[in-house]
Enzyme design. Structure first.
Site, PDB file in Angstrom:
ATOM      1  CB  VAL A  60      41.996  44.711  36.725  1.00 37.89           C
ATOM      2  CG1 VAL A  60      40.913  44.093  37.604  1.00 37.89           C
ATOM      3  CG2 VAL A  60      41.426  45.248  35.420  1.00 37.89           C
ATOM      4  CG  ASN A  86      33.566  40.041  33.547  1.00 37.87           C
ATOM      5  OD1 ASN A  86      32.949  39.764  32.528  1.00 37.87           O
ATOM      6  ND2 ASN A  86      33.235  41.079  34.324  1.00 37.87           N
ATOM      7  CB  SER A 138      35.046  39.755  22.650  1.00 40.37           C
ATOM      8  OG  SER A 138      34.163  40.316  21.709  1.00 40.37           O
ATOM      9  CE1 TYR A 151      36.225  45.145  24.377  1.00 43.26           C
ATOM     10  CE2 TYR A 151      35.523  44.050  22.365  1.00 43.26           C
ATOM     11  CZ  TYR A 151      35.468  44.177  23.742  1.00 43.26           C
ATOM     12  OH  TYR A 151      34.669  43.323  24.487  1.00 43.26           O
ATOM     13  CB  ALA A 153      44.815  44.928  19.641  1.00 42.47           C
ATOM     14  CE  LYS A 155      37.478  41.871  25.755  1.00 39.39           C
ATOM     15  NZ  LYS A 155      37.400  41.271  27.101  1.00 39.39           N
TER      16      LYS A 155
HETATM   17  N1  LIG Z   1      28.765  43.231  26.457  1.00 36.82           N
HETATM   18  C1  LIG Z   1      29.251  42.604  25.386  1.00 36.82           C
HETATM   19  O1  LIG Z   1      28.661  42.631  24.290  1.00 36.82           O
HETATM   20  C2  LIG Z   1      30.510  41.816  25.469  1.00 36.82           C
HETATM   21  C3  LIG Z   1      30.794  40.941  24.410  1.00 36.82           C
HETATM   22  C4  LIG Z   1      31.981  40.213  24.441  1.00 36.82           C
HETATM   23  C5  LIG Z   1      32.841  40.336  25.526  1.00 36.82           C
HETATM   24  N2  LIG Z   1      32.532  41.201  26.527  1.00 36.82           N
HETATM   25  C6  LIG Z   1      33.481  41.309  27.623  1.00 36.82           C
HETATM   26  O2  LIG Z   1      32.856  40.924  28.824  1.00 36.82           O
HETATM   27  C7  LIG Z   1      33.464  41.605  29.920  1.00 36.82           C
HETATM   28  C8  LIG Z   1      32.390  42.263  30.769  1.00 36.82           C
HETATM   29  O3  LIG Z   1      31.726  43.202  29.953  1.00 36.82           O
HETATM   30  P1  LIG Z   1      30.269  43.733  30.280  1.00 36.82           P
HETATM   31  O4  LIG Z   1      29.567  43.785  28.983  1.00 36.82           O
HETATM   32  O5  LIG Z   1      29.665  43.026  31.414  1.00 36.82           O
HETATM   33  O6  LIG Z   1      30.640  45.239  30.670  1.00 36.82           O
HETATM   34  P2  LIG Z   1      30.050  46.215  31.797  1.00 36.82           P
HETATM   35  O7  LIG Z   1      28.610  45.930  32.022  1.00 36.82           O
HETATM   36  O8  LIG Z   1      30.475  47.569  31.395  1.00 36.82           O
HETATM   37  O9  LIG Z   1      30.845  45.739  33.100  1.00 36.82           O
HETATM   38  C9  LIG Z   1      32.246  45.854  33.130  1.00 36.82           C
HETATM   39  C10 LIG Z   1      32.701  45.593  34.556  1.00 36.82           C
HETATM   40  O10 LIG Z   1      34.133  45.723  34.588  1.00 36.82           O
HETATM   41  C11 LIG Z   1      34.475  46.725  35.552  1.00 36.82           C
HETATM   42  N3  LIG Z   1      35.722  47.385  35.134  1.00 36.82           N
HETATM   43  C12 LIG Z   1      35.973  48.110  34.025  1.00 36.82           C
HETATM   44  N4  LIG Z   1      37.224  48.549  34.026  1.00 36.82           N
HETATM   45  C13 LIG Z   1      37.800  48.088  35.158  1.00 36.82           C
HETATM   46  C14 LIG Z   1      39.082  48.206  35.741  1.00 36.82           C
HETATM   47  N5  LIG Z   1      40.075  48.903  35.158  1.00 36.82           N
HETATM   48  N6  LIG Z   1      39.315  47.601  36.924  1.00 36.82           N
HETATM   49  C15 LIG Z   1      38.351  46.891  37.533  1.00 36.82           C
HETATM   50  N7  LIG Z   1      37.111  46.740  37.038  1.00 36.82           N
HETATM   51  C16 LIG Z   1      36.848  47.339  35.870  1.00 36.82           C
HETATM   52  C17 LIG Z   1      33.262  47.655  35.595  1.00 36.82           C
HETATM   53  O11 LIG Z   1      33.178  48.411  36.796  1.00 36.82           O
HETATM   54  P3  LIG Z   1      33.843  49.891  36.918  1.00 36.82           P
HETATM   55  O12 LIG Z   1      33.503  50.612  35.654  1.00 36.82           O
HETATM   56  O13 LIG Z   1      33.224  50.460  38.143  1.00 36.82           O
HETATM   57  O14 LIG Z   1      35.298  49.658  37.074  1.00 36.82           O
HETATM   58  C18 LIG Z   1      32.154  46.605  35.536  1.00 36.82           C
HETATM   59  O15 LIG Z   1      31.984  45.992  36.785  1.00 36.82           O
HETATM   60  C19 LIG Z   1      34.465  42.588  29.315  1.00 36.82           C
HETATM   61  O16 LIG Z   1      35.750  42.013  29.335  1.00 36.82           O
HETATM   62  C20 LIG Z   1      33.970  42.717  27.882  1.00 36.82           C
HETATM   63  O17 LIG Z   1      34.999  43.089  27.006  1.00 36.82           O
HETATM   64  C21 LIG Z   1      31.386  41.923  26.533  1.00 36.82           C
END
Ligand SMILES: NC(=O)c1ccc[n+]([C@@H]2O[C@H](COP(=O)([O-])OP(=O)(O)OC[C@H]3O[C@@H](n4cnc5c(N)ncnc54)[C@H](OP(=O)(O)O)[C@@H]3O)[C@@H](O)[C@H]2O)c1
Length: 233
Positions: A60, A86, A138, A151, A153, A155
């Protein structure tokens, strides 16, 4: 042809769970991620639920990848009704130890990526006078934490981006929403140095990704205002 949800980062964690929920509810689903094998695996699982699934490898943070992914999703499903921005990466470090690469990777994925994908999808939503854009921030997008300048900054940036976008679109039929999850048990943390996560609750106390997927889907069902902001904690 039915309604279509585009979910970036749909191969794992929150994005995958969200894609599953939309697929179960009859939406056509388009997902992207960088790693093709895990993306294909997720798409295979989604296809068991609903055969209207499109997937494409796409970083992305790269405008050409994004243009190609969105163009092909539109070719396949004609309309895009829901965009869930996401895709994201995580990293913790003190500012002095934050490399330029770490900074660029986090900002380019979490913030620039949101801009690039939204910019590609929005013209079609405006043409169709219909659309929901749901941006995953987040708790780190509203609360300051140590070792979180990059991170945090990104979010906080998602919040500014989303609120400005909502103002720009408030006379249209396009709705914008921000979701603020707390810690969720996903692969996001798999490569983080556990010593840097001492301030976090134990992993078993983390939310499940389904809680965030439910919140996203709930927004699509209920949202009435031009901007909606939801905590998932
Ligand atoms: N887990 C938490 O505690 C938490 C809390 C608050 C907010 N969030 C936010 O929620 C979102 C999803 O997080 P998650 O916890 O589900 O993480 P995750 O399990 O690591 O999944 C992240 C997803 O994003 C993809 N991704 C990462 N970099 C990318 C890029 N440059 N282009 C396209 N796809 C990309 C990954 O696939 P690839 O690596 O194959 O690209 C994966 O499908 C994120 O924005 C995260 O900051 C998470």
């Amino acid at each position: 042809m039915g309604k279509t949800a585009v979910i970036t980062g749909g191969s794992k964690g929150i994005g995958k769970e969200t894609a599953v929920l939309f697929a179960k509810n009859g939406y056509n689903v388009a997902i992207c991620a960088r790693d093709e094998p895990s993306l294909r695996k997720a798409a295979d699982e989604l296809t068991q639920i609903n055969r209207n699934v499109f997937y494409q490898k796409c970083d992305v943070s790269k405008s050409n990848d994004v243009k190609d992914f969105v163009a092909n999703a539109i070719k396949k499903f004609v309309s895009i009704d829901i965009l869930v921005n996401n895709a994201g990466i995580f990293g913790l470090d003190y500012l002095a130890d934050t490399s330029e690469k770490m900074w660029d990777d986090i900002i380019n994925t979490n913030l620039k990526g949101m801009f690039l994908v939204t910019r590609e999808v929005l013209p079609l939503m405006l043409k169709n006078t219909n659309g929901h854009i749901i941006n995953i921030s987040s708790q780190a997008g509203k609360i300051a934490f140590p070792m979180d300048t990059a991170y945090g900054a990104s979010k906080f940036g998602v919040v500014g981006f989303s609120r400005c976008l909502a103002e720009e679109l408030k006379e249209t039929c396009i709705k914008v929403a921000i979701v603020y999850p707390g810690a969720v048990d996903t692969p996001l943390f798999d490569n983080v140095d556990k010593r840097k996560m001492e301030g976090f609750p134990p992993r078993e106390a983390f939310l499940k990704p389904a809680a965030v997927a439910d919140a996203v889907f709930g927004l699509v069902q209920k949202q009435s205002g031009y901007i909606e902001e939801v905590d998932v904690v």
